[in-house]
Design a protein around this motif. Structure first.
Motif, PDB file in Angstrom:
ATOM      1  N   ILE A 151       0.792  -1.058  -0.162  1.00 18.01           N
ATOM      2  CA  ILE A 151      -0.080  -0.019  -0.198  1.00 18.01           C
ATOM      3  C   ILE A 151       0.575   1.315   0.032  1.00 18.01           C
ATOM      4  O   ILE A 151       0.449   2.101  -0.658  1.00 18.01           O
ATOM      5  N   TYR A 152       1.558   1.307   0.927  1.00 13.13           N
ATOM      6  CA  TYR A 152       2.993   2.440   0.923  1.00 13.13           C
ATOM      7  C   TYR A 152       3.409   2.392  -0.234  1.00 13.13           C
ATOM      8  O   TYR A 152       3.617   3.845  -0.744  1.00 13.13           O
ATOM      9  N   LEU A 153       3.860   1.353  -1.138  1.00 10.70           N
ATOM     10  CA  LEU A 153       4.538   2.042  -2.148  1.00 10.70           C
ATOM     11  C   LEU A 153       3.691   2.456  -3.507  1.00 10.70           C
ATOM     12  O   LEU A 153       4.143   3.371  -4.204  1.00 10.70           O
ATOM     13  N   ARG A 154       2.342   1.892  -3.333  1.00 12.20           N
ATOM     14  CA  ARG A 154       1.503   2.579  -4.483  1.00 12.20           C
ATOM     15  C   ARG A 154       1.399   3.916  -4.143  1.00 12.20           C
ATOM     16  O   ARG A 154       1.080   4.867  -4.975  1.00 12.20           O
ATOM     17  N   GLU A 155       1.128   4.387  -2.883  1.00 15.41           N
ATOM     18  CA  GLU A 155       0.898   5.612  -2.308  1.00 15.41           C
ATOM     19  C   GLU A 155       1.839   6.371  -2.797  1.00 15.41           C
ATOM     20  O   GLU A 155       1.971   7.714  -3.081  1.00 15.41           O
ATOM     21  N   SER A 156       3.184   6.036  -2.557  1.00 24.44           N
ATOM     22  CA  SER A 156       4.509   6.673  -3.030  1.00 24.44           C
ATOM     23  C   SER A 156       4.610   7.026  -4.537  1.00 24.44           C
ATOM     24  O   SER A 156       5.133   7.989  -4.888  1.00 24.44           O
ATOM     25  N   LEU A 157       3.787   6.532  -5.300  1.00 23.46           N
ATOM     26  CA  LEU A 157       3.542   6.468  -6.572  1.00 23.46           C
ATOM     27  C   LEU A 157       2.505   7.111  -6.958  1.00 23.46           C
ATOM     28  O   LEU A 157       1.890   7.354  -8.023  1.00 23.46           O
ATOM     29  N   ASN A 158       1.763   7.569  -5.869  1.00 22.65           N
ATOM     30  CA  ASN A 158       0.442   8.589  -6.378  1.00 22.65           C
ATOM     31  C   ASN A 158      -0.734   7.578  -6.757  1.00 22.65           C
ATOM     32  O   ASN A 158      -1.353   8.307  -7.707  1.00 22.65           O
ATOM     33  N   TYR A 159      -0.879   6.476  -6.654  1.00 17.71           N
ATOM     34  CA  TYR A 159      -1.558   5.571  -7.084  1.00 17.71           C
ATOM     35  C   TYR A 159      -2.968   5.328  -6.037  1.00 17.71           C
ATOM     36  O   TYR A 159      -2.500   5.013  -4.916  1.00 17.71           O
ATOM     37  N   ASP A 160      -3.934   6.082  -6.177  1.00 17.58           N
ATOM     38  CA  ASP A 160      -4.954   6.469  -5.212  1.00 17.58           C
ATOM     39  C   ASP A 160      -6.073   5.425  -5.131  1.00 17.58           C
ATOM     40  O   ASP A 160      -6.901   5.561  -4.261  1.00 17.58           O
ATOM     41  N   LYS A 161      -5.943   4.446  -6.134  1.00 15.95           N
ATOM     42  CA  LYS A 161      -7.081   3.395  -6.131  1.00 15.95           C
ATOM     43  C   LYS A 161      -7.214   2.666  -5.046  1.00 15.95           C
ATOM     44  O   LYS A 161      -6.143   1.861  -4.650  1.00 15.95           O
ATOM     45  N   GLU A 162      -8.331   2.524  -4.177  1.00 15.74           N
ATOM     46  CA  GLU A 162      -8.151   1.608  -3.015  1.00 15.74           C
ATOM     47  C   GLU A 162      -8.488   0.169  -3.401  1.00 15.74           C
ATOM     48  O   GLU A 162      -9.333  -0.245  -4.146  1.00 15.74           O
ATOM     49  N   ILE A 163      -7.532  -0.523  -2.999  1.00 14.97           N
ATOM     50  CA  ILE A 163      -7.846  -2.195  -3.163  1.00 14.97           C
ATOM     51  C   ILE A 163      -8.348  -2.820  -1.923  1.00 14.97           C
ATOM     52  O   ILE A 163      -7.673  -2.652  -0.809  1.00 14.97           O
ATOM     53  N   LYS A 164      -9.294  -3.691  -2.177  1.00 12.77           N
ATOM     54  CA  LYS A 164      -9.730  -4.502  -0.895  1.00 12.77           C
ATOM     55  C   LYS A 164      -8.700  -5.714  -0.622  1.00 12.77           C
ATOM     56  O   LYS A 164      -8.141  -6.200  -1.535  1.00 12.77           O
ATOM     57  N   TYR A 165      -8.538  -5.994   0.661  1.00 15.37           N
ATOM     58  CA  TYR A 165      -7.856  -7.078   1.024  1.00 15.37           C
ATOM     59  C   TYR A 165      -8.436  -8.162   1.944  1.00 15.37           C
ATOM     60  O   TYR A 165      -9.538  -7.621   2.726  1.00 15.37           O
ATOM     61  N   ILE A 166      -8.510  -9.223   1.731  1.00 13.13           N
ATOM     62  CA  ILE A 166      -9.031 -10.298   2.406  1.00 13.13           C
ATOM     63  C   ILE A 166      -7.843 -11.592   2.620  1.00 13.13           C
ATOM     64  O   ILE A 166      -7.290 -12.215   1.641  1.00 13.13           O
ATOM     65  N   HIS A 167      -7.482 -11.753   3.748  1.00 10.60           N
ATOM     66  CA  HIS A 167      -6.418 -12.534   4.438  1.00 10.60           C
ATOM     67  C   HIS A 167      -7.014 -13.692   4.949  1.00 10.60           C
ATOM     68  O   HIS A 167      -7.689 -13.599   6.041  1.00 10.60           O
ATOM     69  N   LEU A 168      -6.797 -14.612   4.105  1.00  8.54           N
ATOM     70  CA  LEU A 168      -7.648 -15.932   4.749  1.00  8.54           C
ATOM     71  C   LEU A 168      -6.975 -16.567   5.703  1.00  8.54           C
ATOM     72  O   LEU A 168      -5.778 -16.498   5.966  1.00  8.54           O
ATOM     73  N   ALA A 169      -7.574 -17.283   6.970  1.00 11.65           N
ATOM     74  CA  ALA A 169      -7.364 -17.933   7.984  1.00 11.65           C
ATOM     75  C   ALA A 169      -6.360 -18.984   7.675  1.00 11.65           C
ATOM     76  O   ALA A 169      -6.463 -19.459   6.551  1.00 11.65           O
ATOM     77  N   LYS A 170      -5.380 -19.333   8.486  1.00 12.81           N
ATOM     78  CA  LYS A 170      -3.899 -19.953   7.896  1.00 12.81           C
ATOM     79  C   LYS A 170      -4.908 -21.551   8.010  1.00 12.81           C
ATOM     80  O   LYS A 170      -5.685 -22.129   8.690  1.00 12.81           O
ATOM     81  N   LEU A 171      -4.383 -22.432   6.858  1.00 12.61           N
ATOM     82  CA  LEU A 171      -4.546 -23.898   6.781  1.00 12.61           C
ATOM     83  C   LEU A 171      -3.506 -24.523   7.329  1.00 12.61           C
ATOM     84  O   LEU A 171      -2.120 -24.498   6.774  1.00 12.61           O
ATOM     85  N   GLU A 172      -3.783 -25.286   8.551  1.00 10.28           N
ATOM     86  CA  GLU A 172      -2.606 -26.153   9.021  1.00 10.28           C
ATOM     87  C   GLU A 172      -2.691 -27.514   8.566  1.00 10.28           C
ATOM     88  O   GLU A 172      -3.622 -27.900   7.624  1.00 10.28           O
ATOM     89  N   ASN A 173      -1.453 -28.106   8.474  1.00  9.20           N
ATOM     90  CA  ASN A 173      -1.298 -29.597   8.089  1.00  9.20           C
ATOM     91  C   ASN A 173      -1.360 -29.508   6.548  1.00  9.20           C
ATOM     92  O   ASN A 173      -2.064 -30.409   5.855  1.00  9.20           O
ATOM     93  N   ASP A 174      -0.865 -28.456   5.625  1.00 10.52           N
ATOM     94  CA  ASP A 174      -0.729 -28.192   4.489  1.00 10.52           C
ATOM     95  C   ASP A 174      -0.038 -29.502   3.595  1.00 10.52           C
ATOM     96  O   ASP A 174       0.784 -30.024   4.185  1.00 10.52           O
ATOM     97  N   VAL A 175      -0.684 -29.883   2.468  1.00  5.89           N
ATOM     98  CA  VAL A 175      -0.061 -31.159   1.733  1.00  5.89           C
ATOM     99  C   VAL A 175       0.113 -30.437   0.091  1.00  5.89           C
ATOM    100  O   VAL A 175      -0.645 -29.295  -0.020  1.00  5.89           O
ATOM    101  N   LEU A 176       0.612 -31.323  -0.705  1.00  4.44           N
ATOM    102  CA  LEU A 176       0.782 -30.566  -2.156  1.00  4.44           C
ATOM    103  C   LEU A 176      -0.398 -31.358  -2.862  1.00  4.44           C
ATOM    104  O   LEU A 176      -1.076 -32.423  -2.650  1.00  4.44           O
TER     105      LEU A 176
END
Length: 421
Positions: free
Chosen positions: A208-233
């Motif tokens: 966000i700070y990088l885009r603000e430094s470049l004067n990009y003012d569009k707001e991007i929504k963020y969704i951080h999903l809860a961690k998935l434990e016991n990850d497999v391939l």
């Protein structure tokens, strides 16, 4: 526009697939395009062909996307915008070597402190920078105020300037760092919403700070999903015989109350609401997936199932479903089908009866019904049914347990020449 990032330095895990599924579902719900972004900047650690392998896996799950973009094709933009930030005194050349920085980090740790770059090169004059021939990285200046954003699942989050820090945007060889490339990409492709794992929360204020430094003012929504434990391939699950539909079903069900237990992606679009998904970590449980996979296999079309197994016969699909009383994956079903068609030459319990029975069946005419075959066997080798029923089941199925041969015979009667050999 939404995007799913593919890292070409590692295999696709179920936690990453979960992120891809959520991006796809939201893109459908909001009628926005989804792009696949290939993170291939790390030339040293890139695995050749990994991008194609991951895309092929994603395609198995019917995840629709509009295009595939490669970060390596955007190098000119990363470098041009870095020069812009330097010209505006928002970023600076840093001549500190990796060895020196590691030394400072160790000293901080010895004192029980968290290392933070001290901004030493920020104060260098233009003349000093011009006269220095040493290799340098490019760092962005530390923000003067906290960086805050609203997470659609977690609410407002705020990060102080020292948590954002003077982070690098270009490496010594003038390649973009992860956060810098991501921030610029999201600008270039007009991304509206970013869905990713909670492990990336600390990266968000930097981007966000990088885009603000470049004067990009569009707001991007963020969704951080809860961690998935016991990850497999994902590749391992597919190799073990789990259906993509069952895996997707399971990942969308984890920690979420769904209207029905078994569903396809198209059905999930009717009730999908990302804000109702869990805010706390969830555990991947292979046994739960096995149970769900079995239910998907029970519902699958028999002809399609037989094709997955290498046949094109509804009867083989029906035979496969009989084995679901004891197995739950395609691989396990294949093992049972292979036993049916395997050559059986040794029988520990009574080899003489086994050999007689086998030769009898080889010479027998075609019988539509199992009881007709049994009557024929009883007359030919002069044995009662109870004497040969166990070896008969072994000859027909390759094992003595499992589904009853009265259920199996109607499905394999046309293959006896291949089975009894």
């Amino acid at each position: 526009m939404l995007r799913f990032a593919v890292n070409t330095t590692k295999d696709l895990s179920v936690s990453s697939l979960r992120v891809a599924l959520f991006n796809y579902m939201l893109s459908k719900k909001t009628d926005e395009e989804l792009i696949i972004r290939i993170e291939d900047i790390d030339k040293k650690n890139n695995i050749e062909g990994k991008d194609k392998e991951i895309i092929d896996l994603i395609n198995l799950f019917s995840i629709e996307y509009s295009s595939i973009i490669y970060q390596s094709e955007n190098l000119k933009y990363y470098q041009k915008l870095a020069m812009q930030l330097m010209a505006q005194k928002k970023a600076f050349a840093c001549f500190c070597s990796d060895e020196k920085l590691e030394e400072l980090k160790q000293k901080a740790e010895e004192k029980g402190k968290k290392y933070s770059y001290d901004g030493f090169c920020e104060t260098l004059s233009d003349e000093t920078v011009l006269n220095c021939n040493a290799p340098f990285t490019v760092r962005i200046k530390k923000p003067k105020e906290s960086i805050s954003f609203n997470d659609e699942l977690r609410g407002k989050l705020s990060f102080k300037p020292f948590e954002v820090d003077y982070f690098r945007i270009l490496t010594h060889d003038k390649l973009p760092t992860y956060n810098y490339a991501c921030a610029i990409d999201d600008m270039l492709y007009n991304i509206s919403t970013v869905i990713r794992d909670e492990d990336f929360i600390s990266d968000t204020p930097r981007q966000i700070y990088l885009r603000e430094s470049l004067n990009y003012d569009k707001e991007i929504k963020y969704i951080h999903l809860a961690k998935l434990e016991n990850d497999v391939l994902v590749k391992d699950l597919i190799d073990e015989g789990f259906l993509p539909s069952a895996i997707a079903n399971y990942l969308l069900s984890l920690g979420n109350k769904t209207p029905k237990e078994v569903f396809e992606l198209e059905e999930a679009l009717e009730w999908f609401d990302i804000e109702k998904f869990p805010k706390k970590s969830v555990k991947f449980n292979i046994e739960e997936l096995k149970n769900l996979n079995k239910k998907h296999l029970e519902l699958i079309d028999e002809l399609r199932l037989s094709k997955i197994l290498g046949f094109a016969d509804t009867d083989i699909g029906k035979l496969a479903k009989l084995f679901l009383t004891e197995v739950s994956t395609i691989k396990e079903i294949k093992t049972n089908i292979e036993k049916v068609f395997s050559s059986k030459t040794i029988y520990d319990e009574n080899q003489e009866t086994f050999d007689k029975l086998k030769n009898c069946i080889k010479k027998a005419p075609y019988f539509e019904r199992l009881d007709s075959l049994q009557d024929y066997i009883s007359k030919e080798i002069n044995l009662s049914k109870d004497k040969y029923i166990k070896p008969l089941k072994y000859i027909l199925t390759g094992k003595e347990n499992g589904p009853d041969i009265s259920d199996i015979y109607p499905l394999i009667k046309n293959y006896l020449g291949e089975i009894v050999k």
